[in-house]
Design a protein around this motif. Structure first.
Motif, PDB file in Angstrom:
ATOM      1  N   VAL A  46       0.956  -1.233  -0.003  1.00 47.50           N
ATOM      2  CA  VAL A  46      -0.275  -0.449   0.590  1.00 47.50           C
ATOM      3  C   VAL A  46       1.020   1.299   0.352  1.00 47.50           C
ATOM      4  O   VAL A  46       1.925   1.198   0.628  1.00 47.50           O
ATOM      5  N   SER A  47       0.063   2.522  -0.562  1.00 44.03           N
ATOM      6  CA  SER A  47       1.012   3.776  -0.792  1.00 44.03           C
ATOM      7  C   SER A  47       1.796   4.242   1.627  1.00 44.03           C
ATOM      8  O   SER A  47       0.512   3.599   2.227  1.00 44.03           O
ATOM      9  N   LEU A  48       2.399   4.780   1.606  1.00 42.43           N
ATOM     10  CA  LEU A  48       2.621   5.035   2.664  1.00 42.43           C
ATOM     11  C   LEU A  48       1.528   5.974   3.441  1.00 42.43           C
ATOM     12  O   LEU A  48       1.280   5.987   4.014  1.00 42.43           O
ATOM     13  N   ARG A  49       0.846   7.467   2.681  1.00 43.93           N
ATOM     14  CA  ARG A  49      -0.829   7.557   2.979  1.00 43.93           C
ATOM     15  C   ARG A  49      -1.529   7.169   3.240  1.00 43.93           C
ATOM     16  O   ARG A  49      -2.083   7.535   4.439  1.00 43.93           O
ATOM     17  N   THR A  50      -1.470   5.797   2.779  1.00 42.59           N
ATOM     18  CA  THR A  50      -2.691   5.612   3.329  1.00 42.59           C
ATOM     19  C   THR A  50      -2.056   4.378   4.445  1.00 42.59           C
ATOM     20  O   THR A  50      -3.117   4.618   5.509  1.00 42.59           O
ATOM     21  N   LEU A  51      -1.094   4.064   4.586  1.00 47.46           N
ATOM     22  CA  LEU A  51      -0.679   3.058   6.015  1.00 47.46           C
ATOM     23  C   LEU A  51      -0.971   4.343   6.647  1.00 47.46           C
ATOM     24  O   LEU A  51      -1.631   4.493   8.313  1.00 47.46           O
ATOM     25  N   GLN A  52      -0.011   5.732   6.855  1.00 46.54           N
ATOM     26  CA  GLN A  52      -0.872   7.031   7.441  1.00 46.54           C
ATOM     27  C   GLN A  52      -1.753   7.223   8.092  1.00 46.54           C
ATOM     28  O   GLN A  52      -2.323   7.525   9.364  1.00 46.54           O
ATOM     29  N   ASP A  53      -2.855   6.895   6.538  1.00 51.22           N
ATOM     30  CA  ASP A  53      -4.000   7.122   7.157  1.00 51.22           C
ATOM     31  C   ASP A  53      -4.947   5.980   8.064  1.00 51.22           C
ATOM     32  O   ASP A  53      -5.360   7.126   9.263  1.00 51.22           O
ATOM     33  N   TRP A  54      -4.407   4.848   8.275  1.00 51.54           N
ATOM     34  CA  TRP A  54      -5.100   3.485   8.815  1.00 51.54           C
ATOM     35  C   TRP A  54      -4.368   4.022  10.075  1.00 51.54           C
ATOM     36  O   TRP A  54      -4.928   3.810  11.058  1.00 51.54           O
ATOM     37  N   GLU A  55      -2.955   4.088  10.301  1.00 45.60           N
ATOM     38  CA  GLU A  55      -2.518   4.941  11.528  1.00 45.60           C
ATOM     39  C   GLU A  55      -2.922   5.797  12.758  1.00 45.60           C
ATOM     40  O   GLU A  55      -3.438   5.573  13.683  1.00 45.60           O
ATOM     41  N   GLN A  56      -3.516   6.080  11.896  1.00 47.03           N
ATOM     42  CA  GLN A  56      -3.733   8.060  12.612  1.00 47.03           C
ATOM     43  C   GLN A  56      -5.523   7.806  12.065  1.00 47.03           C
ATOM     44  O   GLN A  56      -5.885   8.609  13.107  1.00 47.03           O
ATOM     45  N   GLY A  57      -6.041   7.139  11.858  1.00 53.21           N
ATOM     46  CA  GLY A  57      -7.327   6.620  12.130  1.00 53.21           C
ATOM     47  C   GLY A  57      -8.060   6.984  11.542  1.00 53.21           C
ATOM     48  O   GLY A  57      -9.584   7.364  11.678  1.00 53.21           O
ATOM     49  N   ARG A  58      -7.390   8.069  10.307  1.00 58.09           N
ATOM     50  CA  ARG A  58      -8.210   8.950   8.930  1.00 58.09           C
ATOM     51  C   ARG A  58      -9.414   7.209   8.420  1.00 58.09           C
ATOM     52  O   ARG A  58     -10.561   7.861   8.138  1.00 58.09           O
ATOM     53  N   ARG A  59      -9.064   6.586   8.128  1.00 55.65           N
ATOM     54  CA  ARG A  59      -9.201   5.292   7.622  1.00 55.65           C
ATOM     55  C   ARG A  59      -9.174   4.140   7.698  1.00 55.65           C
ATOM     56  O   ARG A  59      -8.222   3.906   8.963  1.00 55.65           O
ATOM     57  N   ARG A  60     -10.039   3.460   7.717  1.00 54.81           N
ATOM     58  CA  ARG A  60      -9.857   1.908   8.191  1.00 54.81           C
ATOM     59  C   ARG A  60      -9.178   0.759   7.136  1.00 54.81           C
ATOM     60  O   ARG A  60      -9.676   1.074   6.107  1.00 54.81           O
ATOM     61  N   PRO A  61      -8.583  -0.059   7.169  1.00 54.53           N
ATOM     62  CA  PRO A  61      -8.387  -1.079   6.460  1.00 54.53           C
ATOM     63  C   PRO A  61      -9.392  -1.877   5.886  1.00 54.53           C
ATOM     64  O   PRO A  61     -10.116  -2.044   7.198  1.00 54.53           O
TER      65      PRO A  61
END
Length: 124
Positions: free
Chosen positions: A85-100
């Motif tokens: 996955v992209s770095l941005r996607t992982l960061q979004d998952w870690e910050q709770g902005r998006r869910r895997p």
């Protein structure tokens, strides 16, 4: 007939100076009181910290992505590459902005429960 005295400029200036001086001293005493109060509160806080007492504790729960990455022990960039996955996607998952979703959730679960499996993939 009543006689009124006018305030001469010299008298007015001295009265004004007294009034200004009074206001400044009043402000100064309020500020001194505020600083003294702050110092007392700060000293009390330091004493509480040294005694091991806390007013509140904050616990931050890691997201599943952040927890899995921590267990694998790699950087965000390396973990994102391992997951595909992209770095941005992982960061979004870690910050709770998006869910895997779907497969990503399963892969994160595998990474969390068996971090050595992803470390093995890293060497390939």
């Amino acid at each position: 007939m009543r006689r009124t005295e006018s305030i001469r400029p010299a008298n007015f200036a001295s009265l004004y100076g007294v009034a200004v001086s009074f206001c400044h001293s009043k402000r100064r005493s309020v500020m001194d009181h505020e600083i003294e109060s702050f110092q007392k509160d700060l000293l009390a806080s330091v004493r509480q910290m040294k005694a091991g007492k806390t007013a509140r504790t904050t616990e931050v729960k890691l997201s599943t992505a952040a927890e899995a990455r921590a267990k694998v022990g790699v950087s965000q960039r390396a973990f994102a590459q391992l997951l595909g996955v992209s770095l941005r996607t992982l960061q979004d998952w870690e910050q709770g902005r998006r869910r895997p979703t779907g497969a990503a959730q399963t892969l994160l679960r595998v990474a969390s429960q068996h971090p050595e499996a992803l470390r093995d993939l890293q060497s390939i």
